[in-house]
Design a protein around this motif. Structure first.
Motif, PDB file in Angstrom:
ATOM      1  N   PHE A  46       0.806  -1.071   0.029  1.00  0.00           N
ATOM      2  CA  PHE A  46       0.054   0.044  -0.029  1.00  0.00           C
ATOM      3  C   PHE A  46       0.935   1.431   0.056  1.00  0.00           C
ATOM      4  N   VAL A  47       0.444   2.227  -0.593  1.00  0.00           N
ATOM      5  CA  VAL A  47       0.984   3.669  -0.823  1.00  0.00           C
ATOM      6  C   VAL A  47       0.179   4.695  -0.256  1.00  0.00           C
ATOM      7  N   SER A  48      -1.096   4.760  -0.785  1.00  0.00           N
ATOM      8  CA  SER A  48      -1.929   6.054  -0.372  1.00  0.00           C
ATOM      9  C   SER A  48      -3.449   5.556  -0.897  1.00  0.00           C
ATOM     10  N   SER A  49      -4.386   6.309  -0.190  1.00  0.00           N
ATOM     11  CA  SER A  49      -5.739   6.074  -0.511  1.00  0.00           C
ATOM     12  C   SER A  49      -6.196   7.419  -0.144  1.00  0.00           C
ATOM     13  N   ILE A  50      -7.469   7.585  -1.009  1.00  0.00           N
ATOM     14  CA  ILE A  50      -8.232   8.807  -0.671  1.00  0.00           C
ATOM     15  C   ILE A  50      -9.618   8.496  -0.802  1.00  0.00           C
ATOM     16  N   SER A  51     -10.389   9.090  -0.139  1.00  0.00           N
ATOM     17  CA  SER A  51     -12.055   8.749  -0.113  1.00  0.00           C
ATOM     18  C   SER A  51     -12.782   9.358  -1.271  1.00  0.00           C
ATOM     19  N   TRP A  52     -13.815   8.768  -1.539  1.00  0.00           N
ATOM     20  CA  TRP A  52     -14.644   9.362  -2.799  1.00  0.00           C
ATOM     21  C   TRP A  52     -14.840  10.744  -2.845  1.00  0.00           C
ATOM     22  N   ARG A  53     -14.849  11.579  -1.927  1.00  0.00           N
ATOM     23  CA  ARG A  53     -14.945  13.070  -1.826  1.00  0.00           C
ATOM     24  C   ARG A  53     -13.747  13.662  -1.988  1.00  0.00           C
ATOM     25  N   GLY A  54     -12.624  12.799  -1.497  1.00  0.00           N
ATOM     26  CA  GLY A  54     -11.356  13.410  -1.705  1.00  0.00           C
ATOM     27  C   GLY A  54     -10.940  14.150  -0.268  1.00  0.00           C
ATOM     28  N   GLY A  55     -11.736  14.333   0.789  1.00  0.00           N
ATOM     29  CA  GLY A  55     -11.431  14.808   1.938  1.00  0.00           C
ATOM     30  C   GLY A  55     -10.837  14.026   2.863  1.00  0.00           C
ATOM     31  N   ASP A  56     -10.358  12.654   2.789  1.00  0.00           N
ATOM     32  CA  ASP A  56      -9.848  11.737   3.767  1.00  0.00           C
ATOM     33  C   ASP A  56      -8.852  11.207   2.795  1.00  0.00           C
ATOM     34  N   THR A  57      -7.736  11.132   3.384  1.00  0.00           N
ATOM     35  CA  THR A  57      -6.398  10.456   2.859  1.00  0.00           C
ATOM     36  C   THR A  57      -5.677   9.669   3.882  1.00  0.00           C
ATOM     37  N   ARG A  66       6.215  13.080   1.899  1.00  0.00           N
ATOM     38  CA  ARG A  66       6.914  13.093   0.494  1.00  0.00           C
ATOM     39  C   ARG A  66       5.793  13.098  -0.786  1.00  0.00           C
ATOM     40  N   PHE A  67       4.862  12.131  -0.561  1.00  0.00           N
ATOM     41  CA  PHE A  67       3.698  11.985  -1.395  1.00  0.00           C
ATOM     42  C   PHE A  67       2.427  12.475  -1.260  1.00  0.00           C
ATOM     43  N   THR A  68       1.698  13.002  -2.148  1.00  0.00           N
ATOM     44  CA  THR A  68       0.589  13.540  -1.897  1.00  0.00           C
ATOM     45  C   THR A  68      -0.416  12.942  -2.955  1.00  0.00           C
ATOM     46  N   ILE A  69      -1.591  12.531  -2.404  1.00  0.00           N
ATOM     47  CA  ILE A  69      -2.749  11.712  -3.312  1.00  0.00           C
ATOM     48  C   ILE A  69      -3.854  12.759  -3.610  1.00  0.00           C
ATOM     49  N   SER A  70      -4.297  12.811  -4.761  1.00  0.00           N
ATOM     50  CA  SER A  70      -5.639  13.848  -4.865  1.00  0.00           C
ATOM     51  C   SER A  70      -6.455  13.195  -6.032  1.00  0.00           C
ATOM     52  N   ARG A  71      -7.650  13.919  -6.234  1.00  0.00           N
ATOM     53  CA  ARG A  71      -8.559  13.032  -7.057  1.00  0.00           C
ATOM     54  C   ARG A  71      -9.114  14.335  -7.741  1.00  0.00           C
ATOM     55  N   ASP A  72      -9.647  14.164  -8.865  1.00  0.00           N
ATOM     56  CA  ASP A  72     -10.853  15.038  -9.731  1.00  0.00           C
ATOM     57  C   ASP A  72     -11.842  14.238 -10.255  1.00  0.00           C
ATOM     58  N   ASN A  73     -12.918  14.115  -9.670  1.00  0.00           N
ATOM     59  CA  ASN A  73     -13.981  13.475  -9.821  1.00  0.00           C
ATOM     60  C   ASN A  73     -14.692  13.798 -11.238  1.00  0.00           C
ATOM     61  N   ALA A  74     -14.520  15.055 -11.678  1.00  0.00           N
ATOM     62  CA  ALA A  74     -15.091  15.503 -12.828  1.00  0.00           C
ATOM     63  C   ALA A  74     -14.361  14.802 -14.127  1.00  0.00           C
ATOM     64  N   TYR A 100     -15.489   0.453  -1.576  1.00  0.00           N
ATOM     65  CA  TYR A 100     -16.170   1.209  -0.682  1.00  0.00           C
ATOM     66  C   TYR A 100     -15.868   2.641  -0.788  1.00  0.00           C
ATOM     67  N   SER A 101     -16.519   3.516  -0.158  1.00  0.00           N
ATOM     68  CA  SER A 101     -16.317   4.989  -0.428  1.00  0.00           C
ATOM     69  C   SER A 101     -15.150   5.584   0.406  1.00  0.00           C
ATOM     70  N   VAL A 102     -14.843   5.005   1.417  1.00  0.00           N
ATOM     71  CA  VAL A 102     -13.862   5.426   2.402  1.00  0.00           C
ATOM     72  C   VAL A 102     -12.526   4.833   2.085  1.00  0.00           C
ATOM     73  N   ARG A 103     -11.407   5.575   2.323  1.00  0.00           N
ATOM     74  CA  ARG A 103     -10.176   5.302   2.150  1.00  0.00           C
ATOM     75  C   ARG A 103      -9.863   3.980   3.148  1.00  0.00           C
ATOM     76  N   SER A 104      -8.922   3.268   2.421  1.00  0.00           N
ATOM     77  CA  SER A 104      -8.726   1.857   2.848  1.00  0.00           C
ATOM     78  C   SER A 104      -7.071   1.727   2.633  1.00  0.00           C
ATOM     79  N   SER A 105      -6.166   1.001   3.436  1.00  0.00           N
ATOM     80  CA  SER A 105      -4.852   0.473   3.146  1.00  0.00           C
ATOM     81  C   SER A 105      -4.890  -1.012   2.992  1.00  0.00           C
ATOM     82  N   SER A 106      -6.025  -1.583   2.761  1.00  0.00           N
ATOM     83  CA  SER A 106      -6.253  -3.126   2.588  1.00  0.00           C
ATOM     84  C   SER A 106      -6.368  -3.417   1.214  1.00  0.00           C
ATOM     85  N   ARG A 107      -5.561  -4.442   0.780  1.00  0.00           N
ATOM     86  CA  ARG A 107      -5.708  -4.772  -0.621  1.00  0.00           C
ATOM     87  C   ARG A 107      -6.963  -5.166  -0.851  1.00  0.00           C
TER      88      ARG A 107
END
Length: 123
Positions: A46-57, A66-74, A100-107
């Motif tokens: 696992f490296v990183s995860s982001i919730s469906w709205r992008g507010g939780d990482t 060092r790393f930053t995850i982000s998303r653009d749902n549009a 799921y909609s919530v972020r997760s570190s589990s494969r």
């Protein structure tokens, strides 16, 4: 879901890369997204995860700060900005869509996987 990762390459230690992963089928906007990586001879991790709205990482301890995850749902796209890269970051990086909609570190929480993009960091 069809995931296409891009942005990998060869970079010197201390450099930066930005990975992108586009969901061409546009079905992941309500799902958490994640990045994993696999180095030769090692398990996919696992490296990183982001919730469906992008507010939780969440980040692996090895990349936090060092790393930053982000998303653009549009655009149905998830990004991974990687700074201060180290040789130990060398791996194939995979994006994935969670069940799921919530972020997760589990494969096990991820149901769809992209084809991977190679990141190589030279010392």
């Amino acid at each position: 879901v069809q995931l296409q990762a891009s942005g990998g390459g060869l970079v010197q230690a201390g450099g930066s890369l930005k990975l992108s992963c586009a969901d061409s089928k546009r079905t992941s906007s309500n799902n958490a997204l994640g990045w994993f990586r696999q180095a030769p001879g090692k398990e996919r991790e696992f490296v990183s995860s982001i919730s469906w709205r992008g507010g939780d990482t969440v980040y692996a301890s090895s990349v936090k700060g060092r790393f930053t995850i982000s998303r653009d749902n549009a655009k149905n796209t998830v990004y991974l900005q990687m700074n201060d890269l180290k040789p130990e970051d060398t791996a194939v990086y995979y994006c994935a869509v969670s069940r799921y909609s919530v972020r997760s570190s589990s494969r096990e929480d991820y149901q769809y996987w992209g084809q991977g993009t190679q990141v190589t960091v030279s010392s």
